[in-house]
Each structure stands twice: as structure tokens, then as C-alpha cells.
Motif scaffolding. Structure first.
Motif, short mmCIF file in Angstrom:
data_model
loop_
_atom_site.label_atom_id
_atom_site.label_comp_id
_atom_site.label_asym_id
_atom_site.label_seq_id
_atom_site.Cartn_x
_atom_site.Cartn_y
_atom_site.Cartn_z
N THR A 134 2.85 24.76 -23.36
CA THR A 134 3.55 23.80 -22.50
C THR A 134 2.60 22.84 -21.79
OG1 THR A 134 5.38 25.36 -22.18
CG2 THR A 134 5.19 23.55 -20.61
N PRO A 135 1.53 23.31 -21.11
CA PRO A 135 0.60 22.33 -20.51
C PRO A 135 -0.04 21.40 -21.54
CG PRO A 135 0.23 24.53 -19.61
CD PRO A 135 1.14 24.70 -20.78
N CYS A 163 2.45 18.79 -22.33
CA CYS A 163 2.56 17.83 -21.22
C CYS A 163 1.41 16.83 -21.24
CB CYS A 163 2.59 18.59 -19.89
SG CYS A 163 4.10 19.54 -19.58
N PRO A 203 6.25 16.95 -23.85
CA PRO A 203 6.77 18.23 -23.35
C PRO A 203 8.20 18.49 -23.79
CG PRO A 203 6.81 16.59 -21.62
CD PRO A 203 6.10 15.96 -22.78
N TYR A 204 8.89 17.46 -24.27
CA TYR A 204 10.30 17.57 -24.63
C TYR A 204 10.53 18.44 -25.85
CZ TYR A 204 9.26 13.28 -22.12
OH TYR A 204 8.73 12.38 -21.23
N VAL A 262 4.96 24.71 -17.02
CA VAL A 262 5.25 23.47 -16.30
C VAL A 262 4.69 23.53 -14.88
CG1 VAL A 262 7.11 22.04 -15.34
CG2 VAL A 262 7.29 22.93 -17.67
N TYR A 286 0.94 23.17 -14.89
CA TYR A 286 0.53 21.79 -15.17
C TYR A 286 0.63 20.91 -13.93
CZ TYR A 286 0.85 17.00 -16.87
OH TYR A 286 0.68 15.65 -17.05
N TYR A 287 1.75 20.99 -13.22
CA TYR A 287 1.93 20.12 -12.07
C TYR A 287 1.06 20.55 -10.88
CZ TYR A 287 5.62 17.33 -14.09
OH TYR A 287 6.32 16.44 -14.88
N GLU A 299 -2.21 19.03 -11.69
CA GLU A 299 -2.14 17.59 -11.45
C GLU A 299 -2.30 17.28 -9.97
OE1 GLU A 299 -1.50 14.68 -13.56
OE2 GLU A 299 -2.47 16.15 -14.89
N MET A 341 11.94 18.38 -14.35
CA MET A 341 11.59 18.92 -15.66
C MET A 341 12.09 20.34 -15.82
SD MET A 341 7.87 19.00 -17.58
CE MET A 341 7.91 17.22 -17.79
#
Length: 336
Positions: A117-118, A121, A126-127, A149, A152-153, A156, A194
Motif C-alpha cells: 500500500t505505501p 501510494c 493506491p486505487y 495508508v 504512509y500519511y 508524509e 482514503m
């Protein structure tokens, strides 16, 4: 289509024959990609930011269960965050422990989702993850995807505020950094968007692909991608990120192509030869719909080699046979 089917069967046959060797190679490539991505994004601890160390760690993960790879990635991220700022390292460690327990409790067989997933992204696609979860796995697979997810955020946010987080300060400043990190992380509306879209799309795709209707997987892919596009489009407008629409469009198109490739390899059916069968036993009537898979058997090629000796022996046999025939008919070979 025949060429594509032969290509697919060739890949399947090759993987089935050499799986014991290919699986460690795939895990090694995945581990090295994840670790290099982590060091590229947050390589704050210089001792860990060395290629030989990452290659050795990836090699160890290639022969161990995937859960160990997840554990190694979490430890690597936590150490890098700690090198930048103690509050960031502590929060990341706690967050990782909570996510690891959720993953281990509900979806221990979906460790790849946490890692992929990361990466998806970062690549802008990521879709593909929620739709692939619904096509290939159970709905519970969305949990490790959400963990990816969140990771990842969080990273970020750390990257965006590394300047302020990396400065030294007193105890009061450390408490303020704790609060600032948590406030930014909890208030990330794009992350919540998301997560919500991923949960809904995973459930919808899973329900659609289980239908007995023709082209169920294709319908699930189309509906899932449309839902994601509309959901993210409306969400980006709501949170004031309308500039993301072009990236969203390209990402959805590329993700749809990946999903069609997945369908081709895992669920390629020939609906023109669908059969419906009805039979019964002492207690039930059974109505069965049988749809054959598209399959092309590998062509067996036989090469026949004719040598000069074989040609000579064949000519001698033909000469002897002709001589015997003439003798039986009382014909002199000189008269001929």
C-alpha cells in the motif's frame, strides 16, 4: 487471444515449476524496495542508510515469513523517526505496535497489503489496492491496507515537518512537539477520505465479484473504479484539493489496467460456453451454473532428425524390396 493465453499458461507453468526459487527472489525484491523507499523518504539515521545493510536485511527477509518483513520495516521506520526526533520515534513505535496487533489479530495472511500500500501510494496508484482486495481476498484484508495508508500519511507528515521536529529543545518543547505531531496526524482529512473510500470499495467489489452473473469480475472492476473516482473527486473538492483531479484520473486509469491484468491471470472465463445443470438427491434440488475457464494447452513440439546414415539404410531397403518384387514376377532386372 490464443497467444496471450499461451503466454499466461507459460508463466503459470514456469512459476509452478520453480516456485521454491522464485518466491524468495520476489520477497527479496519486495523487501529491498520497501527498505530503500523508507531510507529515501526518512533516512535520518545514517547508520541504517547504507546499501549493504539493506541488502543483508532484505536477504534475511527473503527466507523468513512475510510478517518478519513487516516487523523489520516498522522497526526501521521507528529508528529513523527517533533519529529525527524522540517524540516522532515514540509515536511511530506506538502506532506501529497497535497496527501490528490489529493485522496479526484479524488478517495475519495479508501481510503483503501492509507493504504494497505505501509503495502504491508513492507510485500514485493506491486505487488498485481496495479493488484487488475485493477481487482476491476477503473483506478483512482492508485492515492491513488501512495500516499501510496510516503509515504512509504519518511519514508524509514527518517529512513535511522535519525542520521543526529536528531542532533541539527543552522538555516543554518536546511536549509541544508530541501535541503537534498528534494534532497534524489526527487532523489529516485526506487520510480519512482514503480510508473511508477504501473500506466501501473493498466491500462493494467483494460482493459484486461473488455474483453468479456473467462478467462478474469485470463489473466489479468497473463499478469499483467508478466509485473510487467519484468518491475521491468529491472528497478532494470538499477538503480543498481540487488540483489532485488530474493525478486521480491518471491513477484510476493505470489502476484499472492492473486490475484487468489480475483478472486475466486469475479469473479468465469463456461465457460463450456456459452450461446450466440441474440434478437432485433425496433432500435437495441443485441448480448449477458452470462456466469454463479459457485455457490453451502447451503445444508439444516434436523434432525428427534424419541423418545421412538413415537415408542410406532407407535407400538400401527400398532397393532390396524392389529386387525381390522383380524376382517374384520373373522379370530380369537387365531387361528393365
Amino acid at each position: 487471444m490464443t497467444v496471450l493465453l499461451e503466454f499466461r499458461e507459460g508463466i503459470r507453468s514456469f512459476y509452478g515449476k520453480y516456485e521454491v526459487y522464485l518466491l524468495p527472489v520476489i520477497k527479496f525484491l519486495l523487501a529491498s524496495s520497501v527498505f530503500l523507499l523508507i531510507n529515501h523518504k526518512i533516512g535520518y539515521m545514517e547508520r541504517l542508510d547504507h546499501l549493504p545493510f539493506l541488502l543483508i536485511l532484505s536477504l534475511a527477509c527473503s527466507i523468513l515469513p512475510v510478517a518478519v518483513m513487516v516487523l523489520a520495516a516498522g522497526a526501521l521506520v521507528s529508528l529513523h523517526c527517533y533519529a529525527l526526533s524522540m517524540p516522532a520515534g515514540v509515536i511511530m513505535l506506538v502506532l506501529f505496535v497497535v497496527m501490528y496487533l490489529l493485522y496479526f489479530r484479524f488478517a495475519p495472511g495479508c501481510a503483503y497489503n501492509v507493504l504494497l500500500t505505501p509503495i502504491a501510494c508513492v507510485l500514485g496508484i493506491p486505487y488498485v489496492m481496495p479493488a484487488a482486495n475485493g477481487l482476491l481476498q476477503q473483506p478483512v484484508a482492508v485492515i492491513p491496507t488501512i495500516c499501510g495508508v496510516v503509515t504512509y500519511y504519518f511519514l508524509e507528515g514527518i517529512t513535511a515537518n522535519e525542520t521543526s521536529l529536528g531542532t533541539n529543545g527543552e522538555e516543554e518543547e518536546l511536549i509541544g512537539r508530541f501535541q503537534e505531531i498528534i494534532r497534524q496526524f489526527v487532523g489529516n482529512r485526506e487520510m480519512y477520505l482514503m480510508i473511508a473510500v477504501f473500506i466501501i470499495v473493498t466491500l462493494v467489489v467483494y460482493l459484486l465479484r461473488r455474483l453468479s452473473a456473467d462478467y462478474a469480475w469485470t463489473i466489479a472492476i468497473v463499478v469499483g473504479m467508478l466509485m473510487q473516482y467519484l468518491g475521491f473527486f468529491a472528497g478532494y473538492l470538499q477538503i480543498g484539493q481540487s488540483s489532485r483531479t488530474m493525478q486521480l484520473t491518471v491513477g484510476c486509469i493505470v489502476s484499472a489496467v492492473f486490475l484487468l491484468v489480475i483478472q486475466f491471470f486469475f479469473f479468465n472465463l469463456d461465457y460463450t460456453r456456459t452450461e446450466r445443470v440441474q440434478f437432485e438427491d433425496d433432500e435437495y434440488y441443485y441448480y448449477v451454473k458452470a462456466v469454463p475457464k479459457r485455457y490453451v494447452s502447451a503445444k508439444a513440439k516434436t523434432v525428427k532428425k534424419i541423418s545421412d546414415n538413415a537415408r542410406n539404410r532407407r535407400a538400401e531397403r527400398e532397393a532390396v524390396t524392389r529386387k525381390e518384387l522383380l524376382e517374384d514376377m520373373d522379370i530380369d532386372m537387365d531387361d528393365e
